[in-house]
Write an enzyme that holds these catalytic residues in place. Structure first.
Site, PDB file in Angstrom:
ATOM      1  N   ARG A  90       0.849  -1.210   0.000  1.00 40.80           N
ATOM      2  CA  ARG A  90       0.000   0.000   0.000  1.00 40.80           C
ATOM      3  C   ARG A  90       0.879   1.253   0.000  1.00 40.80           C
ATOM      4  NH1 ARG A  90      -0.640   4.628   2.690  1.00 40.80           N
ATOM      5  NH2 ARG A  90      -0.452   3.592   4.709  1.00 40.80           N
ATOM      6  N   GLU A  91       1.540   1.534   1.132  1.00 45.22           N
ATOM      7  CA  GLU A  91       2.423   2.714   1.185  1.00 45.22           C
ATOM      8  C   GLU A  91       3.542   2.580   0.150  1.00 45.22           C
ATOM      9  OE1 GLU A  91       2.633   5.371   4.023  1.00 45.22           O
ATOM     10  OE2 GLU A  91       3.879   6.280   2.466  1.00 45.22           O
ATOM     11  N   HIS A  99      -6.966  -0.143   2.982  1.00 49.66           N
ATOM     12  CA  HIS A  99      -6.964   1.274   3.344  1.00 49.66           C
ATOM     13  C   HIS A  99      -8.283   1.889   2.870  1.00 49.66           C
ATOM     14  CE1 HIS A  99      -4.010   4.868   3.708  1.00 49.66           C
ATOM     15  NE2 HIS A  99      -4.070   4.240   4.852  1.00 49.66           N
ATOM     16  N   ARG A 122      -8.841   0.388  12.359  1.00 53.81           N
ATOM     17  CA  ARG A 122      -7.823   1.357  12.786  1.00 53.81           C
ATOM     18  C   ARG A 122      -8.260   2.734  12.329  1.00 53.81           C
ATOM     19  NH1 ARG A 122      -2.611   0.786   9.384  1.00 53.81           N
ATOM     20  NH2 ARG A 122      -3.947   1.876   7.912  1.00 53.81           N
ATOM     21  N   THR A 177       3.192  11.860   9.655  1.00 58.82           N
ATOM     22  CA  THR A 177       3.023  11.867   8.201  1.00 58.82           C
ATOM     23  C   THR A 177       4.146  12.598   7.472  1.00 58.82           C
ATOM     24  OG1 THR A 177       0.655  11.818   8.638  1.00 58.82           O
ATOM     25  CG2 THR A 177       1.297  12.420   6.400  1.00 58.82           C
ATOM     26  N   HIS A 187       3.084   5.080  12.771  1.00 55.67           N
ATOM     27  CA  HIS A 187       3.384   5.119  11.335  1.00 55.67           C
ATOM     28  C   HIS A 187       4.342   6.299  11.141  1.00 55.67           C
ATOM     29  CE1 HIS A 187       2.387   4.508   7.049  1.00 55.67           C
ATOM     30  NE2 HIS A 187       2.510   5.827   6.946  1.00 55.67           N
ATOM     31  N   HIS A 225       7.197   8.450   9.053  1.00 56.37           N
ATOM     32  CA  HIS A 225       7.845   8.761   7.772  1.00 56.37           C
ATOM     33  C   HIS A 225       9.296   9.188   8.010  1.00 56.37           C
ATOM     34  CE1 HIS A 225       5.022   8.312   4.402  1.00 56.37           C
ATOM     35  NE2 HIS A 225       4.179   8.151   5.409  1.00 56.37           N
ATOM     36  N   HIS A 234      40.701  -3.816   9.761  1.00 52.62           N
ATOM     37  CA  HIS A 234      39.417  -4.414  10.158  1.00 52.62           C
ATOM     38  C   HIS A 234      39.433  -5.914   9.888  1.00 52.62           C
ATOM     39  CE1 HIS A 234      36.574  -0.737  10.374  1.00 52.62           C
ATOM     40  NE2 HIS A 234      37.822  -0.339  10.525  1.00 52.62           N
TER      41      HIS A 234
HETATM   42 ZN   LIG Z   1       2.375   7.004   5.220  1.00 45.76          ZN
END
Ligand SMILES: [Zn+2]
Length: 383
Positions: free
Chosen positions: A10-11, A70, A132, A166, A201, A203, A296
């Site tokens: 979805r996202e 959604h 939700r 968001t 959620h 971002h 290393h």
């Molecule tokens: Zn989002």
């Protein structure tokens, strides 16, 4: 136990140019389910008939994970999600006064009425549906609006309140941090007699999505959203592999996720998203467990813990050593041991000279080339 919601389908499709065909969505969901992801957000059925069909197919596939759809705060979006057979529905609506006025031309009370009516409608259609509610841009909205809308949503039947950062605005340790926000929200809801699950959620606009999500987890968030490669709007969201490893290794969360399936999942998503996995990407990147500098490598081949804080075998990978201009004798020795080849100290030195010269041209020597180099050096001793 904290639950993981993956929203690659979805996202992730909100990444410009990214779209997964139905059969690819199914293949991605198969791997997410095998890994042990709790909720797979499959899409917003209103967007296209193809996405509607994909959500429908995934919801009927018999996954252990719940399939989420959604929806805007509109009855027609809820109807489409229900039609698909989604077991979880995410309804979002802003409660930020300015956005309500400028974009929706509504006041807070009529916005809350709309949210409540849609949630009540959805719950009446299917009492087992997990609902939700997300006050969009939660963390920048007036706190009292968020509390008022969340309480109303829970009273109407919402099971989960999602705190959405968001725009990637929050930063741990500052005035605007996810830990305090969630703690305060849980308190305010509890004072009204409500204890919904809290989701986060986050971002990644400022590169702090994972840090904010973990901050939310520490404050008691029960669901964390993530996506493969952190795909999503603009700079995306929390990366799934990084989240799972942080929960396991930093916070000792024992959720029995099959982490060895992460790499095939990332390869699949990367291929069909048309976005290569950056070589230096944590956990799944080509170089994530590759040591380069001679100093290393010398220490890491004795005991990898000197230069590793994650065990690559957790995700079915192995430590590796790159051969280039930064290499030392122990790098060459390690590589020849891996190939089961015999050598003398003199041969190692001669091979190293060639490897350094090749490295300065801007490339590494892989095992295939190394075999040729060994043969060359055996036949061409340095004068
Ligand atoms: Zn989002």
């Amino acid at each position: 136990m904290v639950k993981i919601l993956d929203t690659t389908l979805r996202e992730g499709e909100q990444t410009p140019g990214v779209y997964f065909d139905g059969h690819i969505k199914l293949a991605i969901a198969d791997l997410l389910d095998e890994i042990g992801i709790d909720i797979i957000e499959a899409g917003h059925p209103m967007v296209t008939p193809e996405i509607h069909e994909a959500v429908y197919q995934l919801a009927r596939h018999g996954y252990r994970a719940k399939i989420a759809a959604h929806a805007r705060s509109l009855q027609r979006d809820v109807d489409l999600a229900l039609e698909c057979g989604a077991q979880f529905i995410g309804i979002f609506y802003s409660v930020a006064s300015e956005r309500l006025g400028q974009v929706f031309r509504k006041d807070l009370n009529s916005a809350i009425d709309q949210i409540v009516n849609v949630i009540r409608y959805a719950k009446n259609q299917n009492p087992d549906l997990l609902i939700r509610y997300t006050p969009e841009d939660t963390v920048r909205s007036p706190f009292e609006n968020v509390v008022q809308a969340s309480c109303a949503a829970v009273e109407a039947g919402a099971d989960i309140i999602s705190v959405a950062d968001t725009t990637g605005f929050m930063a741990p340790g500052t005035e605007h941090n996810m830990y305090d926000f969630i703690a305060r929200l849980k308190d305010a809801l509890a004072q009204s007699g409500h204890q919904p699950m809290i989701a986060v959620h986050c971002h990644n606009d400022r590169g702090l999505a994972l840090a904010n999500a973990l901050d939310g987890y520490r404050a008691g968030a029960e669901i964390i959203d993530a996506s493969v490669l952190g795909l999503g709007e603009r700079a995306g969201i929390v990366d799934l592999a990084q989240l799972l490893l942080a929960l396991k290794e930093v916070f000792q969360v024992q959720n029995n996720c099959r982490l060895e399936k992460l790499l095939p999942l990332y390869q699949l998503v990367s291929q069909y998203a048309g976005l290569p996995i950056p070589d230096n990407f944590p956990i799944v990147g080509q170089n994530a467990f590759t040591h380069c500098a001679g100093v290393h490598t010398h220490a890491a081949v004795q005991n990898p813990v000197h230069y590793q804080s994650l065990d690559p075998s957790l995700v079915g990978r192995n430590m590796s050593v790159a051969l280039d201009h930064m290499s030392g004798i122990s790098s060459v020795q390690w590589a020849l041991d891996q190939l089961g080849l015999e050598y003398t100290t003199d041969l190692l030195k001669r091979i190293l000279i060639h490897i350094k010269q090749i490295g300065q041209k801007g490339r590494t020597v892989d095992f295939h080339e190394l075999k040729h180099l060994v043969e060359w050096c055996k036949k061409h001793p340095l004068k």
